[in-house]
Design an enzyme around this catalytic site. Structure first.
Site, PDB file in Angstrom:
ATOM      1  N   LYS A 100       0.812  -1.220   0.000  1.00 22.91           N
ATOM      2  CA  LYS A 100       0.000   0.000   0.000  1.00 22.91           C
ATOM      3  C   LYS A 100       0.851   1.278   0.000  1.00 22.91           C
ATOM      4  CE  LYS A 100      -4.048  -2.087   2.245  1.00 22.91           C
ATOM      5  NZ  LYS A 100      -5.136  -1.840   3.238  1.00 22.91           N
ATOM      6  N   TYR A 120     -12.505  -2.175  -4.076  1.00 16.27           N
ATOM      7  CA  TYR A 120     -13.062  -2.209  -2.714  1.00 16.27           C
ATOM      8  C   TYR A 120     -14.590  -2.108  -2.689  1.00 16.27           C
ATOM      9  CZ  TYR A 120      -8.485  -2.031  -0.413  1.00 16.27           C
ATOM     10  OH  TYR A 120      -7.228  -2.326   0.069  1.00 16.27           O
TER      11      TYR A 120
HETATM   12  P1  CMP Z   1      -7.666  -4.317   3.395  1.00 13.33           P
HETATM   13  O1  CMP Z   1      -7.270  -5.733   3.634  1.00 13.33           O
HETATM   14  O2  CMP Z   1      -7.002  -3.625   2.278  1.00 13.33           O
HETATM   15  O3  CMP Z   1      -9.246  -4.301   3.132  1.00 13.33           O
HETATM   16  C1  CMP Z   1     -10.072  -3.233   3.541  1.00 13.33           C
HETATM   17  C2  CMP Z   1      -9.331  -2.175   4.258  1.00 13.33           C
HETATM   18  O4  CMP Z   1     -10.105  -1.234   4.929  1.00 13.33           O
HETATM   19  C3  CMP Z   1      -8.467  -2.801   5.328  1.00 13.33           C
HETATM   20  O5  CMP Z   1      -7.406  -3.474   4.716  1.00 13.33           O
HETATM   21  C4  CMP Z   1      -8.102  -1.590   6.174  1.00 13.33           C
HETATM   22  O6  CMP Z   1      -6.881  -1.011   5.779  1.00 13.33           O
HETATM   23  C5  CMP Z   1      -9.238  -0.640   5.881  1.00 13.33           C
HETATM   24  N1  CMP Z   1      -9.975  -0.367   7.104  1.00 13.33           N
HETATM   25  C6  CMP Z   1     -10.600  -1.254   7.880  1.00 13.33           C
HETATM   26  N2  CMP Z   1     -11.141  -0.618   8.928  1.00 13.33           N
HETATM   27  C7  CMP Z   1     -10.839   0.691   8.806  1.00 13.33           C
HETATM   28  C8  CMP Z   1     -11.120   1.840   9.570  1.00 13.33           C
HETATM   29  N3  CMP Z   1     -11.837   1.782  10.710  1.00 13.33           N
HETATM   30  N4  CMP Z   1     -10.642   3.025   9.130  1.00 13.33           N
HETATM   31  C9  CMP Z   1      -9.923   3.087   7.970  1.00 13.33           C
HETATM   32  N5  CMP Z   1      -9.643   2.021   7.198  1.00 13.33           N
HETATM   33  C10 CMP Z   1     -10.088   0.834   7.624  1.00 13.33           C
END
Ligand code: CMP
Length: 139
Positions: A10, A50
């Site tokens: 990332k 996403y």
């Molecule tokens: P990822 O595996 O990329 O999939 C979804 C992403 O949402 C997760 O990793 C986190 O980085 C992000 N995420 C989850 N919860 C939160 C939160 N409360 N605030 C910001 N980002 C979040």
């Protein structure tokens, strides 16, 4: 069985020049990089990738972050790749991640958490196809 998973290094990691350090952790965990490219995600890509999170309160922030700097998208191959990758990544929130994991070592916050990894083999196939053509994957 030898399977594949999808990984994203990332923006918080590319910005801090940690592409190699993160990849080393993946390789040490027994995963092999069989495809890799550095891209700057468009809004369309971030929102499409996403889409399952589109109703979450952090969706806008998540997409803005993923478009903020380049990322490295990768296909990883290895014995039980999805589970192996999830183990080496550690918990989503670095505060909960186990010692030695990528997120414990490098992540800044739950949002800026250094890596994404597929959560199932089914999603891995979908996510790989979102970013890679079959001929870009060289096993
Ligand atoms: P990822 O595996 O990329 O999939 C979804 C992403 O949402 C997760 O990793 C986190 O980085 C992000 N995420 C989850 N919860 C939160 C939160 N409360 N605030 C910001 N980002 C979040």
């Amino acid at each position: 069985a030898v399977t594949r998973t999808f990984s994203i290094i990332k923006p918080d990691a590319t910005r801090r020049n940690l592409t190699g350090a993160v990849t080393a952790k993946l390789e040490e965990a027994g995963l092999r990089v069989v495809a890799s490219k550095r891209i700057h995600m468009t809004r369309e890509q971030a929102e499409g990738f996403y889409a399952v999170h589109k109703d979450r309160p952090f969706f806008g922030e998540l997409c803005d972050f993923m478009m903020s700097e380049p990322v490295v998208v990768q296909v990883l191959e290895g014995e039980d790749a999805v589970a192996r990758n999830r183990e080496v990544m550690g918990a989503t929130n670095p505060a909960d991640a186990a010692e030695g994991t990528i997120r414990k070592t490098f992540a800044l916050s739950i949002g800026e958490n250094t890596v994404h990894g597929s959560d199932s083999e089914e999603n891995a196939a979908i996510e790989i196809a979102f970013f890679f053509k079959p001929e870009e994957i060289v096993g």
